[in-house]
Design an enzyme around this catalytic site. Structure first.
Site, PDB file in Angstrom:
ATOM      1  N   THR A   1      -0.721   0.093   4.122  1.00  0.00           N
ATOM      2  CA  THR A   1      -0.019   0.772   5.300  1.00  0.00           C
ATOM      3  C   THR A   1       0.716  -0.153   5.753  1.00  0.00           C
ATOM      4  O   THR A   1       1.708   0.169   6.329  1.00  0.00           O
ATOM      5  CB  THR A   1      -0.834   1.661   6.334  1.00  0.00           C
ATOM      6  OG1 THR A   1      -2.021   0.477   6.548  1.00  0.00           O
ATOM      7  CG2 THR A   1      -1.952   2.731   5.612  1.00  0.00           C
ATOM      8  N   CYS A   2       0.402  -1.483   5.933  1.00  0.00           N
ATOM      9  CA  CYS A   2       1.096  -2.515   6.805  1.00  0.00           C
ATOM     10  C   CYS A   2       2.639  -2.461   5.968  1.00  0.00           C
ATOM     11  O   CYS A   2       3.475  -2.932   6.556  1.00  0.00           O
ATOM     12  CB  CYS A   2       0.509  -3.718   6.829  1.00  0.00           C
ATOM     13  SG  CYS A   2      -0.068  -4.683   5.474  1.00  0.00           S
ATOM     14  N   GLY A   3       2.575  -2.342   4.612  1.00  0.00           N
ATOM     15  CA  GLY A   3       3.817  -2.385   3.688  1.00  0.00           C
ATOM     16  C   GLY A   3       4.363  -1.225   3.294  1.00  0.00           C
ATOM     17  O   GLY A   3       5.169  -0.911   2.445  1.00  0.00           O
TER      18      GLY A   3
END
Length: 128
Positions: free
Chosen positions: A95-97
């Protein structure tokens, strides 16, 4: 049995209009030789309800809502990687990317089945 954090977020924020064609135009592919799989994926997204598209967006990005400017404003750009030949694995996300990782499924039916399982049991997924 209770409500999940994802269901609560969707109830509070509502279901955005998520245009599959705009989503596709604003997606970066990190893999090659997967045209058929990606065709199945986008067919699946087009066939999804608005609620399921919001769940997929949340699964991959951590948010069920888009920036005001739509998919083009997602940062980092939404991206898909096709990795691994183990068709028993579920898709997962970073999710961070804003990255969705999909195994090389051998049929559209298998891809849809695996996404249904992942999206209906997604607590804990996406934190790899």
């Amino acid at each position: 049995s209770g409500i999940t954090y994802r269901e609560l977020a969707l109830l509070i924020a509502g279901y955005p209009s998520l245009d599959p064609d705009e989503w596709r135009r604003n997606t970066r592919m990190n893999s090659s030789d997967c045209d058929e799989l990606m065709s199945w994926f986008w067919d699946m997204v087009k066939d999804m309800s608005t609620e399921d598209r919001a769940k997929l967006l949340h699964f991959a990005t951590g948010s069920s809502r888009l920036p005001v400017s739509g998919f083009a404003a997602i940062s980092p750009k939404f991206n898909i990687s096709v990795q691994g030949d183990d068709i028993d694995h579920l898709p997962h996300a970073h999710t961070c990317g804003n990255q969705l990782v999909i195994p090389r499924y051998i049929s559209k039916e298998l891809l849809v089945e695996k996404f249904q399982v992942a999206l209906s049991n997604d607590e804990g997924f996406g934190f790899a």
